[in-house]
Structure formats: C-alpha cells, structure tokens
Design a protein around this motif. Structure first.
Motif, PDB file in Angstrom:
ATOM      1  N   PHE A 233       0.833  -1.199   0.000  1.00  0.00           N
ATOM      2  CA  PHE A 233       0.000   0.000   0.000  1.00  0.00           C
ATOM      3  C   PHE A 233       0.871   1.255   0.000  1.00  0.00           C
ATOM      4  O   PHE A 233       0.586   2.225  -0.703  1.00  0.00           O
ATOM      5  N   PHE A 234       1.943   1.226   0.776  1.00  0.00           N
ATOM      6  CA  PHE A 234       2.833   2.384   0.849  1.00  0.00           C
ATOM      7  C   PHE A 234       3.435   2.680  -0.518  1.00  0.00           C
ATOM      8  O   PHE A 234       3.404   3.822  -0.995  1.00  0.00           O
ATOM      9  N   HIS A 235       3.982   1.651  -1.168  1.00  0.00           N
ATOM     10  CA  HIS A 235       4.710   1.873  -2.422  1.00  0.00           C
ATOM     11  C   HIS A 235       3.781   2.121  -3.605  1.00  0.00           C
ATOM     12  O   HIS A 235       4.126   2.882  -4.512  1.00  0.00           O
ATOM     13  N   GLN A 236       2.614   1.490  -3.623  1.00  0.00           N
ATOM     14  CA  GLN A 236       1.764   1.553  -4.807  1.00  0.00           C
ATOM     15  C   GLN A 236       0.635   2.567  -4.701  1.00  0.00           C
ATOM     16  O   GLN A 236       0.069   2.957  -5.726  1.00  0.00           O
ATOM     17  N   VAL A 237       0.311   2.996  -3.490  1.00  0.00           N
ATOM     18  CA  VAL A 237      -0.785   3.945  -3.321  1.00  0.00           C
ATOM     19  C   VAL A 237      -0.308   5.252  -2.714  1.00  0.00           C
ATOM     20  O   VAL A 237      -0.522   6.327  -3.270  1.00  0.00           O
ATOM     21  N   LEU A 238       0.380   5.183  -1.566  1.00  0.00           N
ATOM     22  CA  LEU A 238       0.768   6.410  -0.882  1.00  0.00           C
ATOM     23  C   LEU A 238       1.889   7.155  -1.590  1.00  0.00           C
ATOM     24  O   LEU A 238       1.836   8.381  -1.737  1.00  0.00           O
ATOM     25  N   ASP A 239       2.913   6.431  -2.033  1.00  0.00           N
ATOM     26  CA  ASP A 239       4.076   7.083  -2.629  1.00  0.00           C
ATOM     27  C   ASP A 239       3.775   7.480  -4.070  1.00  0.00           C
ATOM     28  O   ASP A 239       4.294   6.904  -5.025  1.00  0.00           O
ATOM     29  N   GLN A 240       2.961   8.510  -4.220  1.00  0.00           N
ATOM     30  CA  GLN A 240       2.518   8.942  -5.540  1.00  0.00           C
ATOM     31  C   GLN A 240       3.647   9.556  -6.363  1.00  0.00           C
ATOM     32  O   GLN A 240       3.654   9.463  -7.591  1.00  0.00           O
ATOM     33  N   THR A 241       4.588  10.214  -5.711  1.00  0.00           N
ATOM     34  CA  THR A 241       5.666  10.873  -6.446  1.00  0.00           C
ATOM     35  C   THR A 241       6.847   9.949  -6.716  1.00  0.00           C
ATOM     36  O   THR A 241       7.807  10.350  -7.385  1.00  0.00           O
ATOM     37  N   GLY A 242       6.822   8.726  -6.188  1.00  0.00           N
ATOM     38  CA  GLY A 242       7.804   7.717  -6.551  1.00  0.00           C
ATOM     39  C   GLY A 242       9.203   7.937  -6.032  1.00  0.00           C
ATOM     40  O   GLY A 242      10.160   7.403  -6.586  1.00  0.00           O
ATOM     41  N   ASP A 243       9.341   8.702  -4.933  1.00  0.00           N
ATOM     42  CA  ASP A 243      10.682   8.958  -4.404  1.00  0.00           C
ATOM     43  C   ASP A 243      11.024   8.087  -3.206  1.00  0.00           C
ATOM     44  O   ASP A 243      12.022   8.304  -2.530  1.00  0.00           O
ATOM     45  N   GLY A 244      10.179   7.097  -2.911  1.00  0.00           N
ATOM     46  CA  GLY A 244      10.461   6.163  -1.837  1.00  0.00           C
ATOM     47  C   GLY A 244      10.073   6.644  -0.458  1.00  0.00           C
ATOM     48  O   GLY A 244      10.358   5.977   0.537  1.00  0.00           O
ATOM     49  N   ARG A 245       9.405   7.781  -0.385  1.00  0.00           N
ATOM     50  CA  ARG A 245       8.950   8.307   0.898  1.00  0.00           C
ATOM     51  C   ARG A 245       7.651   9.070   0.671  1.00  0.00           C
ATOM     52  O   ARG A 245       7.266   9.337  -0.471  1.00  0.00           O
ATOM     53  N   VAL A 246       6.980   9.424   1.752  1.00  0.00           N
ATOM     54  CA  VAL A 246       5.677  10.068   1.641  1.00  0.00           C
ATOM     55  C   VAL A 246       5.672  11.363   2.433  1.00  0.00           C
ATOM     56  O   VAL A 246       6.183  11.420   3.561  1.00  0.00           O
ATOM     57  N   ASP A 247       5.119  12.418   1.820  1.00  0.00           N
ATOM     58  CA  ASP A 247       4.859  13.655   2.545  1.00  0.00           C
ATOM     59  C   ASP A 247       3.524  14.203   2.064  1.00  0.00           C
ATOM     60  O   ASP A 247       2.776  13.515   1.355  1.00  0.00           O
ATOM     61  N   SER A 248       3.203  15.437   2.428  1.00  0.00           N
ATOM     62  CA  SER A 248       1.882  15.979   2.110  1.00  0.00           C
ATOM     63  C   SER A 248       1.644  16.045   0.605  1.00  0.00           C
ATOM     64  O   SER A 248       0.501  15.944   0.148  1.00  0.00           O
ATOM     65  N   ALA A 249       2.707  16.218  -0.183  1.00  0.00           N
ATOM     66  CA  ALA A 249       2.537  16.291  -1.638  1.00  0.00           C
ATOM     67  C   ALA A 249       1.986  14.989  -2.202  1.00  0.00           C
ATOM     68  O   ALA A 249       1.232  14.995  -3.175  1.00  0.00           O
ATOM     69  N   ASP A 250       2.352  13.861  -1.611  1.00  0.00           N
ATOM     70  CA  ASP A 250       1.846  12.581  -2.095  1.00  0.00           C
ATOM     71  C   ASP A 250       0.345  12.458  -1.866  1.00  0.00           C
ATOM     72  O   ASP A 250      -0.388  11.992  -2.738  1.00  0.00           O
TER      73      ASP A 250
END
Length: 471
Positions: free
Chosen positions: A303-320
């Motif tokens: 879920f983290f890699h395929q849904v949350l990490d929208q920008t594809g940089d391996g991490r999640v912040d508000s932009a994702d």
C-alpha cells in the motif's frame, strides 16, 4: 463524449496538434518545459510521473484534448480544473527560490513550448509552415492562452517573435537539473510496462532499453540550437541522421493516410456519457496471497509503495496525499468547495500520519516508519484509524457518490478505482466483496469497513482485502 478526429477542413491548430506525428516532439516539449526552474521544482515536489508515468501522460493528453478540441463548456470546465490544481502548487526550491504554478511568466513558457513544438514538428520534417500559416496558427493559439487567463504582455507579440523568445529563455532561464536529466536519461529506462502491451509484456525490459536510447538521441538532436550551446550537448551526426530519417519518413507516411488514420481521436463534445469509463483515482493494488501468518506487514508495504508514494521517491509527505486527491478529482466535475473538503480531509490524515510515524523528525514518512507505526497504532488502540484514515475515507466516499444517494453503485466504484490500467473484472469482483448485503450497491459504512479490513485483517480472507481488485 463523442469521439472525433480533426478533418482536413478543421483549423490549422487542430490539424497540426491532432496529427499522430506530434508525438515525435512530445518528449522534446517536456524537456523544454521541465528545464524551467519553477516547473522543475513543482515537478519534483508534486508530480507523480516517476511512480506513474503512463497515468501522468494520459492525464496530460486528456487535458490537452479538452483545451484544444472540446467545445466551449468542456474547455471552461478543464480550465477551472487546472486552476484548482495549480493554486496548490507552490513552495521554495532547493536553491531557496519561491515558485508557484500560477506565475504568469511560467504559464506562458509552458504554453509557448507547445506552440513551438507544433512548428518544430513541421520544420524537422522538411515542410515548415509559411509565414502566413504561422500567423494563423499563433492567433488561434493565443485565443486558448487568453481563455486560460495568461496576460497578453507575457507572451511573444507575434509568431515572428517566438523564436527569439525561446532562444532567450533557453540561454538565460532554463537549467539542466535533475528532473530534466531524469526525463532525458532515466525515465524510460525505469518505466513499468504499459498495461496495453499485452503479450509483449515479457519483452518490455528489452523494448524499454531500445526505446530509451532511441528517444534520448532523437530528443537531444531535435532540441533548439541554443540548448546545444548552452548545455554543451551537441547534435551528433548519428543523432542528426536519426532525426532526419524519422521525421521525414513519418511525414511521407502520415500525410498519405486518410484523415481517420492520420489524426488522433479526441473528446469533441460537451456532454459526457454517464456510463463511459473514466480515469483512475487510485493505482491498482494487488491482493497478496493468503497465508497463515500475519499478512498485514506485506499488505501495508504494498500500500505504501503503490498507493501512498505517488511521487515515486520512496517516501511520503503531504505532496503525495495531495496527488492522491488530485487523481480522485481529475475526472469528477466537483464544485470547488467539495474538492476543498477532500483536500482538507487528506491533509488531516497526513498530519495524523506524520505525528505518529515520523520517528526521525525529518518531515517525511518512510516505508518502515509507516508499517511499524500503523501496526503499533492498530494493535494498541481500537480507535486508531478513527483519527486520520476514516475521515479521509468518508470524504472519498462522498466525493465519489456523485448523485448524493448515499451509496456507490458499480459505475461510481469504477470511476473511483478503475480506468484503463485495471481490468473491469477485477473491480467487479472487489465490488461484490464489499457489497456485504448483496443489494447491488455499497453503503458508506460498507466502504469504510472495507478500508478497516484492509488495514487490520491478519489474514487475506476478509472482504476488504480485495478493496482494489485482485492480482
């Protein structure tokens, strides 16, 4: 919407932009746009093209069709959609320079590169537009710019002024940063296989390598002379020969085709068919195989890699999370207040995530932090999901419930999770799993319960595990 192709009697702008061979200069266009520091900063922060390149391309093509080929009502809706999206793209780049997608000069550059791409397509094929044709094309183009609210004073005054404007911008403004280098040398080498590749999918790694090398050589060769000089990126003889062969060869082929084959299909009407498939709001989430051990960690990682990490940089912040909302809203005709509520709900979810998951205090959430904190929170507190996830999910449901009936039918569910990358059978299966009482519709409580199952079920037998379809 009705589907049309630009006939030979259509406007010069539609004829030029509608030809299939415009795709030959598309990558060149993206490079020139992204080399602007403000565009590069916004792309690095907010764009999903690294993780979802094909979805991003589809959205861009769809937006272009609405702006240049649709009727006035559809164009105005698209302009309003772009304005809502762009007002959230702002910040400070790595060099400390503020940027905003609403900057008139930035918007002018992005649009002028599209006009310049059309003229370059003709020049590179050995069939340049005459002076009168350039004037006609530019006049049509400036009408679209005016509809977008771009001030006339930030645009080149006439078609004859465009080459000097482009040359000056390349030499004085553009930068060869990481985002541009990635477009030129990295993106296609990493891109996942397009879903429509079908039986050729196993050959994608080889096809991708060949396509990447060819496209890089062609793009570099086709960039303006000012680019070659500014960034010491010469146009080699081999690349020049490739460009000459490709562009002139395609001209000889395409211009001999009938209109129905020469031009791409575009959305041409202002009315949308209620049962037409629309673009995906969330990426496909494969269902893990059933196992006796706790399956939540693997599911949460996926879920983290395929849904949350929208920008594809391996991490999640508000932009994702903003990107997730953007993709939900992309094809929905929402009043601005409804869209704002959805953004607010997802921002609340992000703040809850960040407060409990950002263990090292760096302002972003890594995968290990997400999985550990989510499992710990769920096991420790039965109401853990009530504080962030559930409000976002309820807002998501109410956004997708376009008729306000309090239920999602199968069509609304497909609007939310479907699209060309997910087979309808997978979504039909997921919908049936969520429709616990079998009444052919999913209530808000069933929808929320499915998300809770997805995050909390230790085994893969729970209905909510199939939320986004099967693998």
């Amino acid at each position: 919407m009705t589907r049309t192709s630009p006939p030979a009697t259509d406007s010069l702008l539609r004829q030029t932009l509608g030809e299939w061979r415009i795709g030959l200069v598309a990558w060149r266009l993206l490079v020139l746009q992204t080399a602007h520091p403000a565009v590069a900063a916004g792309t690095a922060r907010y764009s999903t093209y690294r993780a979802h390149p094909w979805r991003r391309i589809e959205h861009t093509m769809d937006s272009g069709s609405r702006l240049f080929f649709a009727g006035p009502q559809e164009r105005q809706r698209e302009i309003a959609r772009l304005e809502r999206a762009h007002r959230r793209i702002r910040g400070t780049d790595d060099a400390g320079r503020p940027y905003t997608a609403e900057d008139p000069e930035v918007r002018a550059w992005v649009m002028v590169t599209l006009y310049e791409a059309m003229t370059a397509m003709r020049e590179l094929s050995g069939d340049p537009l005459a002076s009168a044709e350039l004037d006609s094309l530019y006049a049509e183009f400036k009408e679209v710019c005016a509809a977008l609210g771009i001030p006339d004073e930030v645009l080149p005054a006439t078609a004859a002024d465009v080459p000097a404007y482009v040359d000056r911008t390349v030499r004085e403004v553009l930068e060869l940063g990481d985002q541009v280098r990635y477009l030129l040398f990295g993106m296609l080498r990493e891109a996942p296989a397009p879903r429509r590749l079908g039986r050729l999918r196993p050959a994608w790694p080889l096809l991708r390598t060949v396509a990447a090398r060819t496209l890089t050589s062609l793009t570099v060769a086709d960039l303006p002379r000012a680019w070659h000089e500014r960034f010491a990126m010469p146009r080699t003889r081999t690349a020049a020969a490739l460009s000459w062969t490709v562009h002139r060869g395609m001209r000889q082929v395409v211009t001999r085709l009938p209109d129905r084959l020469r031009y791409r299909s575009h959305s041409g009407g202002d009315q949308q068919q209620p049962d037409s498939p629309r673009s995906t709001a969330a990426p496909r989430m494969p269902r893990p195989r059933s196992r006796t051990a706790d399956s939540r960690p693997a599911r949460l990682e996926a879920f983290f890699h395929q849904v949350l990490d929208q920008t594809g940089d391996g991490r999640v912040d508000s932009a994702d999370l903003q990107a997730m909302v953007h993709n939900v809203c992309w094809q929905l005709e929402l009043p601005v207040e409804h869209e704002d509520r959805l953004y607010e709900a997802f921002e609340t979810w992000w703040k809850h995530m960040c407060a409990g998951m950002d263990a090292n205090g760096d302002g972003v959430v890594e995968c290990a932090e997400f999985v550990s904190a989510m499992l710990g929170g769920i096991d420790r507190d039965a109401e853990y999901l009530d504080q962030g996830l559930k409000p976002a999910v309820r807002a998501l449901f109410r956004t997708a419930d376009t008729d306000g009936g309090g239920y999602l039918c199968a069509d609304e569910y497909r609007v939310l999770f479907g699209g060309p990358r997910v087979h309808p059978a997978e979504l039909n299966y997921a919908f049936r799993q969520l429709d616990v009482d079998g009444d052919g519709r999913v209530s808000e409580e069933e929808f929320v319960a499915a998300f809770v199952d997805f995050f909390t079920a230790r085994e893969d037998t729970a209905a909510g595990v199939a939320l986004l379809g099967r693998a």
